[in-house]
Design a protein around this motif. Structure first.
Motif, PDB file in Angstrom:
ATOM      1  N   LYS A 239      14.144 -58.523 -35.315  1.00 17.16           N
ATOM      2  CA  LYS A 239      14.884 -57.815 -36.364  1.00 17.16           C
ATOM      3  C   LYS A 239      14.859 -58.544 -37.704  1.00 17.16           C
ATOM      4  O   LYS A 239      15.231 -57.965 -38.734  1.00 17.16           O
ATOM      5  CB  LYS A 239      16.335 -57.626 -35.933  1.00 17.16           C
ATOM      6  N   LEU A 240      14.433 -59.816 -37.673  1.00 17.99           N
ATOM      7  CA  LEU A 240      14.624 -60.649 -38.852  1.00 17.99           C
ATOM      8  C   LEU A 240      13.830 -60.208 -40.081  1.00 17.99           C
ATOM      9  O   LEU A 240      14.379 -60.224 -41.191  1.00 17.99           O
ATOM     10  CB  LEU A 240      14.288 -62.108 -38.505  1.00 17.99           C
ATOM     11  N   PRO A 241      12.560 -59.803 -39.981  1.00 22.15           N
ATOM     12  CA  PRO A 241      11.832 -59.425 -41.207  1.00 22.15           C
ATOM     13  C   PRO A 241      12.519 -58.349 -42.029  1.00 22.15           C
ATOM     14  O   PRO A 241      12.663 -58.484 -43.257  1.00 22.15           O
ATOM     15  CB  PRO A 241      10.471 -58.964 -40.660  1.00 22.15           C
ATOM     16  N   ASP A 242      12.953 -57.266 -41.388  1.00 27.83           N
ATOM     17  CA  ASP A 242      13.622 -56.194 -42.139  1.00 27.83           C
ATOM     18  C   ASP A 242      14.929 -56.681 -42.754  1.00 27.83           C
ATOM     19  O   ASP A 242      15.262 -56.340 -43.903  1.00 27.83           O
ATOM     20  CB  ASP A 242      13.904 -55.003 -41.221  1.00 27.83           C
ATOM     21  N   ILE A 243      15.674 -57.493 -42.003  1.00 29.63           N
ATOM     22  CA  ILE A 243      16.935 -58.021 -42.516  1.00 29.63           C
ATOM     23  C   ILE A 243      16.692 -58.903 -43.734  1.00 29.63           C
ATOM     24  O   ILE A 243      17.404 -58.802 -44.745  1.00 29.63           O
ATOM     25  CB  ILE A 243      17.672 -58.820 -41.417  1.00 29.63           C
ATOM     26  N   VAL A 244      15.675 -59.744 -43.654  1.00 32.09           N
ATOM     27  CA  VAL A 244      15.395 -60.672 -44.750  1.00 32.09           C
ATOM     28  C   VAL A 244      15.034 -59.922 -46.024  1.00 32.09           C
ATOM     29  O   VAL A 244      15.543 -60.237 -47.115  1.00 32.09           O
ATOM     30  CB  VAL A 244      14.264 -61.643 -44.346  1.00 32.09           C
ATOM     31  N   VAL A 245      14.177 -58.939 -45.921  1.00 31.40           N
ATOM     32  CA  VAL A 245      13.770 -58.193 -47.121  1.00 31.40           C
ATOM     33  C   VAL A 245      14.965 -57.457 -47.711  1.00 31.40           C
ATOM     34  O   VAL A 245      15.180 -57.456 -48.941  1.00 31.40           O
ATOM     35  CB  VAL A 245      12.616 -57.227 -46.798  1.00 31.40           C
ATOM     36  N   ASP A 246      15.762 -56.836 -46.869  1.00 37.90           N
ATOM     37  CA  ASP A 246      16.950 -56.120 -47.372  1.00 37.90           C
ATOM     38  C   ASP A 246      17.912 -57.088 -48.064  1.00 37.90           C
ATOM     39  O   ASP A 246      18.452 -56.775 -49.144  1.00 37.90           O
ATOM     40  CB  ASP A 246      17.668 -55.415 -46.221  1.00 37.90           C
ATOM     41  N   GLU A 247      18.140 -58.254 -47.454  1.00 33.85           N
ATOM     42  CA  GLU A 247      19.073 -59.213 -48.037  1.00 33.85           C
ATOM     43  C   GLU A 247      18.502 -59.861 -49.300  1.00 33.85           C
ATOM     44  O   GLU A 247      19.248 -60.165 -50.237  1.00 33.85           O
ATOM     45  CB  GLU A 247      19.435 -60.282 -47.014  1.00 33.85           C
ATOM     46  N   LEU A 248      17.193 -60.084 -49.337  1.00 29.79           N
ATOM     47  CA  LEU A 248      16.576 -60.610 -50.561  1.00 29.79           C
ATOM     48  C   LEU A 248      16.867 -59.696 -51.746  1.00 29.79           C
ATOM     49  O   LEU A 248      17.247 -60.155 -52.831  1.00 29.79           O
ATOM     50  CB  LEU A 248      15.064 -60.749 -50.374  1.00 29.79           C
ATOM     51  N   ILE A 249      16.705 -58.414 -51.542  1.00 34.05           N
ATOM     52  CA  ILE A 249      16.938 -57.458 -52.618  1.00 34.05           C
ATOM     53  C   ILE A 249      18.423 -57.376 -52.955  1.00 34.05           C
ATOM     54  O   ILE A 249      18.813 -57.309 -54.137  1.00 34.05           O
ATOM     55  CB  ILE A 249      16.377 -56.071 -52.230  1.00 34.05           C
ATOM     56  N   ALA A 250      19.282 -57.405 -51.931  1.00 32.76           N
ATOM     57  CA  ALA A 250      20.720 -57.326 -52.174  1.00 32.76           C
ATOM     58  C   ALA A 250      21.241 -58.556 -52.901  1.00 32.76           C
ATOM     59  O   ALA A 250      22.149 -58.456 -53.747  1.00 32.76           O
ATOM     60  CB  ALA A 250      21.460 -57.152 -50.842  1.00 32.76           C
ATOM     61  N   GLN A 251      20.708 -59.719 -52.599  1.00 34.11           N
ATOM     62  CA  GLN A 251      21.193 -60.971 -53.188  1.00 34.11           C
ATOM     63  C   GLN A 251      20.449 -61.363 -54.462  1.00 34.11           C
ATOM     64  O   GLN A 251      20.845 -62.316 -55.137  1.00 34.11           O
ATOM     65  CB  GLN A 251      21.081 -62.100 -52.151  1.00 34.11           C
ATOM     66  N   ASN A 252      19.352 -60.690 -54.763  1.00 36.86           N
ATOM     67  CA  ASN A 252      18.586 -60.943 -55.998  1.00 36.86           C
ATOM     68  C   ASN A 252      18.374 -59.591 -56.672  1.00 36.86           C
ATOM     69  O   ASN A 252      17.373 -58.906 -56.427  1.00 36.86           O
ATOM     70  CB  ASN A 252      17.244 -61.595 -55.678  1.00 36.86           C
ATOM     71  N   GLU A 253      19.318 -59.194 -57.527  1.00 37.44           N
ATOM     72  CA  GLU A 253      19.357 -57.835 -58.047  1.00 37.44           C
ATOM     73  C   GLU A 253      18.076 -57.434 -58.775  1.00 37.44           C
ATOM     74  O   GLU A 253      17.662 -56.282 -58.732  1.00 37.44           O
ATOM     75  CB  GLU A 253      20.554 -57.676 -58.979  1.00 37.44           C
ATOM     76  N   ASP A 254      17.425 -58.363 -59.448  1.00 38.15           N
ATOM     77  CA  ASP A 254      16.226 -58.026 -60.204  1.00 38.15           C
ATOM     78  C   ASP A 254      15.054 -57.648 -59.311  1.00 38.15           C
ATOM     79  O   ASP A 254      14.099 -56.994 -59.756  1.00 38.15           O
ATOM     80  CB  ASP A 254      15.815 -59.195 -61.100  1.00 38.15           C
ATOM     81  N   LEU A 255      15.121 -58.037 -58.018  1.00 36.55           N
ATOM     82  CA  LEU A 255      14.005 -57.725 -57.122  1.00 36.55           C
ATOM     83  C   LEU A 255      13.906 -56.238 -56.806  1.00 36.55           C
ATOM     84  O   LEU A 255      12.833 -55.735 -56.467  1.00 36.55           O
ATOM     85  CB  LEU A 255      14.133 -58.525 -55.823  1.00 36.55           C
TER      86      LEU A 255
END
Length: 562
Positions: A239-255
């Motif tokens: 499950k980790l890849p999808d979680i990581v990408v979602d959290e990257l975008i949530a925690q880095n708004e410009d992404l």
């Protein structure tokens, strides 16, 4: 000037594959023990007692092989080995619902400048860690890990300056008005009874359009000293890849906008993560904080340099099904430990000034200050180098060492000098030496900490050359060898940074004398003139070594026979 290629930048090293210091008395260092089986009496009673203590503890001590197995393996009593290890040290195991006690420590920044005459050409820094005496006593393995980190952090920066000297000078000669740069910043994540974790952020500028940022993670069990495995943190890695990408975008708004303009970049990032998580997540830097799993993405990881380096936190409490409960004691806790309170910042020491060509262990030319060798020093140096010369060891460079070379050194040293370290395995009809004894010897002479995984997976494992299995290195049975060599150090020079260059000659003892007396103790006190006058020895070869002074003893950094 002869240069070797850059090994790695100071901060981006894998330094905690090693140890520095063994906790034994410096006066009892077995570097003064050569060839017990040849009749020499070079060990004091204290040193013999020290060796006896070492041999008596190797199978059950904290470095013993049986304690380096998976900590979740159950024994016959239903206790995990991790629980037994912690109880033996008087430490509570972190049970569900409990929070482990913090481990306080201090750290210091060491800035350095690389000078040519009166001009600064390059800058860099490294960090060192320190535990209080009472903490060292409770966590000796963590103390050894930090000691080795400290040792190689300094060493790697010196080698970084030296190995890049031509490029550094070229940057100045090409008119660049900028420093060659190798800077380290610490991200201190967690320090308690279950986890000691920190990440180094490494910024380097080596010419070109821009600098680069990369990361190196260090995650350890403070009690055992074992590296924490990425897979031991996760219950469901799928499950980790999808979680990581979602959290990257949530925690880095410009992404969000960045990937909206580059949907292919987001897809490539997602598809590439499973491979990066393989092999103990060797393709990505990670750490463990009190909040959760911290992941660090270097420059270009998002697809372009403009997107920069990024970090993301996967919180334990947000994804309980993803994580095992081994490190999640603080999930949902309102008051989590404050690393600013646990870690004492000692600030920065005065800048160290490194001069061009002041550290050149690769060169056969000698740039150090000549050292006057006293008789006591002569014997100490001869004994140290003889440990390598007697078994035909070399070449060796600590930055490029092969685990086979240092493991074989440990076995041969034990075979020549103290048979107590070696057992005969009747089942396999092999000699064997435990991982604990290999590590002790390698630490004493090289200042390295090996990992069992290196021995298990090494390509040299075979029946003829030797193999590692069940916590032991097995070697073919062989007898009747003679080890008639010893070394005489002809000259020494001090580089001024804690290292010395030693020029030496290897001699062979006449066989009749060897079979009658072994190598007489007086030979180890010889200087160059004494050796040339002796009729009982023959000059065989010459070489040089770089050694780091370590209190009253030495650690080998470089060794080469001409």
């Amino acid at each position: 000037m002869k240069k070797r290629t850059m090994i790695r930048t100071i901060a981006c090293m894998i330094c905690l594959s090693l140890l520095a210091g063994c906790g034994n008395s410096k006066n009892n260092d077995p570097q003064t023990a050569i060839s017990d089986n040849s009749g020499k009496d070079t060990q004091s009673a204290d040193a013999e007692a020290d060796d006896a203590a070492l041999n008596g503890s190797e199978k059950t001590g904290s470095l013993g092989t049986e304690e380096n197995n998976d900590s979740e393996t159950e024994n016959n009593d239903g206790q995990t080995k991790e629980v037994k290890r912690r109880r033996a040290k008087g430490l509570k195991e972190a049970s569900e619902g409990e929070t482990p006690d913090p481990i306080p420590f201090s750290f210091m920044n060491h800035p350095c400048e690389f000078w040519d005459g009166d001009t600064v050409l390059a800058i860099g820094n490294y960090y060192t860690f320190e535990l209080k005496p009472e903490i060292k006593e409770s966590y000796p393995e963590l103390d050894m890990i930090l000691d080795q980190y400290n040792h190689f952090a300094n060493e790697d920066l010196m080698i970084f300056f030296d190995s890049n000297e031509d490029d550094i000078l070229g940057l100045r000669n090409d008119g660049w008005n900028m420093y060659y740069e190798n800077d380290t910043f610490l991200r201190l994540l967690r320090s308690d009874e279950t986890v000691f974790s920190f990440v180094e952020e490494c910024y380097g500028f080596y010419g070109g359009a821009h600098g680069t940022t990369s990361y190196t993670g260090h995650n350890y069990d403070p009690v055992s000293g074992d590296e924490i495995k990425f897979d031991s943190v996760l219950a469901d890695k799928s499950k980790l890849p999808d979680i990581v990408v979602d959290e990257l975008i949530a925690q880095n708004e410009d992404l969000e906008e960045y990937f909206a303009n580059d949907p292919g970049g987001k897809r490539d990032l997602l598809l590439g993560l499973p491979e990066r998580f393989n092999d103990n997540a060797s393709g990505i830097t990670w750490g463990l904080s009190y909040e959760g799993l911290e992941l660090y993405f270097e420059d270009y990881a998002m697809g372009s340099y403009a997107a920069g380096s990024r970090t993301v936190t996967i919180r334990f409490e947000d994804y309980p099904d993803v994580f095992t409960n081994k490190y999640t004691q603080y999930a949902g806790a309102k008051d989590k430990p404050d690393m600013d309170e646990i870690a004492g910042d000692l600030g920065a020491e005065d800048k160290k000034k490194i001069m061009v060509s002041s550290y050149s262990p690769d060169e056969h030319s000698d740039n150090g200050t000549p050292v006057t060798i006293t008789r006591d020093m002569q014997k100490k140096l001869n004994l140290f180098i003889s440990n390598f010369a007697e078994q035909g060891f070399g070449p060796y460079d600590y930055g490029h060492y092969d685990v086979e070379d240092v493991a074989n050194f440990a076995y041969m040293w034990a075979k020549i000098n103290t048979q107590d370290y070696i057992e005969i395995d009747q089942k396999y009809e092999k000699y064997k030496i435990s991982f604990a004894n290999i590590q002790k010897i390698v630490d004493r002479y090289f200042g390295l900490k090996l990992r069992e995984e290196e021995l298990i997976s090494h390509s040299w494992n075979d029946d003829y050359r030797g193999y590692y299995k069940d916590g032991y290195l097995f070697m073919p049975l062989a007898d009747g060898e003679t080890y008639t060599g010893f070394a005489v150090v002809d000259s020494a020079s001090d580089f001024g940074n804690g290292t010395m260059r030693l020029e030496f000659t290897v001699y062979e003892v006449d066989l009749d004398l060897y079979f009658d007396q072994g190598i007489p103790n007086r030979f180890y006190t010889f200087n160059t003139d004494d050796a040339k006058r002796s009729l009982d020895i023959t000059e065989e070869r010459k070489g040089y070594a770089i050694v780091r002074q370590n209190g009253d003893s030495y650690k080998l950094q470089f060794y080469e026979i001409y």
